[in-house]
Every structure is written in C-alpha cells, then in structure tokens.
Design a protein around this motif. Structure first.
Motif, PDB file in Angstrom:
ATOM      1  N   GLY A   1       8.915   4.115   9.535  1.00  0.00           N
ATOM      2  CA  GLY A   1       9.249   5.511   9.268  1.00  0.00           C
ATOM      3  C   GLY A   1      10.179   5.700   8.093  1.00  0.00           C
ATOM      4  N   SER A   2      10.677   4.600   7.521  1.00  0.00           N
ATOM      5  CA  SER A   2      11.622   4.730   6.402  1.00  0.00           C
ATOM      6  C   SER A   2      11.716   3.413   5.645  1.00  0.00           C
TER       7      SER A   2
ATOM      8  N   ARG B   1       2.445   1.367   2.822  1.00  0.00           N
ATOM      9  CA  ARG B   1       1.687   1.921   1.699  1.00  0.00           C
ATOM     10  C   ARG B   1       1.013   0.826   0.893  1.00  0.00           C
TER      11      ARG B   1
ATOM     12  N   ASP C   1      11.528   6.467  15.529  1.00  0.00           N
ATOM     13  CA  ASP C   1      11.395   7.877  15.160  1.00  0.00           C
ATOM     14  C   ASP C   1       9.916   8.159  14.914  1.00  0.00           C
TER      15      ASP C   1
ATOM     16  N   ALA D   1       8.257  10.888  14.734  1.00  0.00           N
ATOM     17  CA  ALA D   1       7.952  11.968  13.798  1.00  0.00           C
ATOM     18  C   ALA D   1       7.985  11.464  12.358  1.00  0.00           C
ATOM     19  N   SER D   2       8.955  10.615  12.036  1.00  0.00           N
ATOM     20  CA  SER D   2       9.025  10.061  10.681  1.00  0.00           C
ATOM     21  C   SER D   2       7.826   9.169  10.393  1.00  0.00           C
TER      22      SER D   2
ATOM     23  N   ALA E   1       4.904   9.422  11.752  1.00  0.00           N
ATOM     24  CA  ALA E   1       3.731  10.288  11.631  1.00  0.00           C
ATOM     25  C   ALA E   1       3.666  10.945  10.259  1.00  0.00           C
ATOM     26  N   ALA E   2       4.821  11.330   9.727  1.00  0.00           N
ATOM     27  CA  ALA E   2       4.849  11.945   8.402  1.00  0.00           C
ATOM     28  C   ALA E   2       4.394  10.956   7.337  1.00  0.00           C
ATOM     29  N   VAL E   3       4.825   9.713   7.464  1.00  0.00           N
ATOM     30  CA  VAL E   3       4.395   8.682   6.511  1.00  0.00           C
ATOM     31  C   VAL E   3       2.906   8.402   6.659  1.00  0.00           C
TER      32      VAL E   3
ATOM     33  N   LYS F   1       0.499  10.224   7.327  1.00  0.00           N
ATOM     34  CA  LYS F   1      -0.381  11.216   6.704  1.00  0.00           C
ATOM     35  C   LYS F   1      -0.791  10.806   5.296  1.00  0.00           C
ATOM     36  N   ASP F   2       0.058  10.030   4.633  1.00  0.00           N
ATOM     37  CA  ASP F   2      -0.221   9.613   3.262  1.00  0.00           C
ATOM     38  C   ASP F   2      -0.698   8.161   3.173  1.00  0.00           C
TER      39      ASP F   2
ATOM     40  N   ALA G   1       0.372   6.427  13.395  1.00  0.00           N
ATOM     41  CA  ALA G   1       1.765   6.306  13.805  1.00  0.00           C
ATOM     42  C   ALA G   1       1.882   6.126  15.308  1.00  0.00           C
TER      43      ALA G   1
END
Length: 267
Positions: free
Chosen positions: A22-23, A31, A47, A49-50, A52-54, A56-57, A63
């Motif tokens: 996530g970070s 990536r 985390d 949510a973090s 999941a945000a990653v 997406k790209d 996630a």
C-alpha cells in the motif's frame, strides 16, 4: 504510471504477492512486476484501502487487507492466491514498521547534545509491536510462502531487511534486533528450502524515501545527508534490487543479504 524497463517480460505469466504494497517500496515492486509481465499481482497491506488504491493502477493487480502479524490472516491470503491462480511463483515481503517514538527521543537527544536514552524507557508493548510485525510477520510470510511453493518445487521469496541490522543505530535497539533477526531467519530458511527449488534472499536498504522516512525527524534526516555518499534511495531503486533477486539472473544467489545503503558503510 507503470514503468517499463530493460527487463520487460522478465516475470511473464508469474503469480506474485507483495506485502506492504500500500505504500513505499511495496508499491514500487508491485508496479514493476505488472510492467514486466506478471499474470497476477496480489497487493497485501494492513491498510486495505491504500492497497486497493494502488491496485487500480496495477494491471492484474488485486488488493487484500492483511496484517502480517496475524498468522491466520497470512495463511488465508496465500491460500486464496492458490485457489484463484493455482500457484504462487514469487513473494516480495516489504511489510514492516519503525518506531516514531524512539526516533523522536533520538532526535531530541541530538538537538540537546546528549546521548539518547531509549532502552531503559522502552516498554514491553513497544518492543513487542516491532518484533511482532517485523520478525514474527516475516516468519508468517515465509512459512505460508514455502507451504505454497514446495509442491511445485519452485519459487522465489525476497524480504526487505535493513542496513540497521549492521550499523545498529544508537537508541534503536528493538528495530535493529528485529531486522537482524529477519536476516538470520531468511538465511536459515534459504538453506533449508533450496533443495525444493525455492530461493530466499534479502535486500537491506539504507535510508529510502518512503512514508516511514517522511516521518523521521528533520534533524535525523539531515544527519543522513552526507555529501560523500548517495542521497536517500528511491523506492524504485530498492524495487529493482528486489526484483533482480526474484528473477532468473540471480539463480545462484541463495540466502544473500544485499546491502543497499548508497555507500554509507560496508558489511
């Protein structure tokens, strides 16, 4: 944005799992894996949510919320990978924690020109938190990964350690001990599992520009800004080393601990 590199296709068709995705370094690793052909990249992070945000790209990214200190949660996550994809080819374990409280005590001591006093003020819960996530969490991930990979007699596991295991910073005994334990654990497991075709290796970064580093008090960050060595590494630079270890070009590296600290010291 996904970054294409000279080794595009290196992980073509592989099933990968990245913890701490996530970070920071975990994001960079996820990536890179997607950019270099991985068929599936599971982004695990406490985390969700973090992560999941990653995801997406990240093409073929998925996630999952996982606390690596929770052995059952790690087992469930790996079992789900096996159910969905039929195997697990490589794992990069980047999840870990530092201790902002200890860092602040060290920074205060530096500003006041005195020796840091941390050990006698270090309570059991702070000690256990660092050990539970950094060392126990690594064991949980290694165990689940080996269980998944042994039947296939193939796989690569890369763990993010720390140069702190070598230079043991004053006032940071619990973090240094946790990472030294991680290194020894990985080397012991590496010798055990190589007959099963599983390679385990470690990257030991020095100062790296992550969210963890951003929380470091400025006086300590300034102390690392030595013009005689390279500046803070980027997450992508550490990811490149991790994925070298995960790839076929590192086939003869087993139980290695690669010190990646920009020349601050050698081990």
């Amino acid at each position: 944005m996904n970054q294409q590199g000279p080794h595009t296709g290196r992980f073509e068709g592989k099933i990968a799992m990245v913890t701490g995705a996530g970070s920071g370094m975990g994001v960079a690793v996820a990536r890179r894996l997607a950019a270099e052909g991985a068929r599936a990249v599971v982004l695990a992070d406490v985390d969700g949510a973090s992560a999941a945000a990653v995801a997406k790209d990240v093409p073929a990214g998925r996630a999952v919320a996982v606390d690596v200190a929770d052995a059952a949660a790690v087992d469930r996550a790996v079992e789900e990978v096996l159910r969905r994809h039929g195997g697990l080819d490589l794992v990069v374990h980047a999840a870990g924690v530092d201790d902002p409280w200890a860092k602040q005590r060290i920074a205060d001591a530096v500003v006041e020109g005195r020796v840091p006093e941390v050990t006698d003020a270090l309570d059991d819960e702070v000690w256990r938190r660092v050990m539970r996530i950094n060392l126990d969490g690594t064991f949980h991930v290694l165990r689940a990964s080996v269980r998944a990979m042994r039947p296939a007699k193939a796989g690569a596991i890369v763990v993010i350690g720390s140069s702190s295991a070598f230079d043991t910073p004053v006032g940071y005994p619990h973090y240094a001990a946790s990472k030294a334990g991680v290194h020894a654990l990985c080397q012991a497991v590496a010798k055990e599992v190589i007959p099963s075709g599983i390679r385990v290796n470690v990257v030991a970064p020095g100062p790296t520009e992550t969210g963890m580093a951003a929380r470091t008090p400025e006086v300590l960050r300034t102390g690392f800004a030595d013009p005689r060595v390279r500046p803070y590494a980027t997450p992508e630079e550490i990811a490149d080393i991790a994925l070298f270890l995960a790839g076929d070009a590192a086939a003869n590296l087993v139980g290695a601990v690669l010190l990646a600290n920009g020349g601050r010291f050698t081990a």
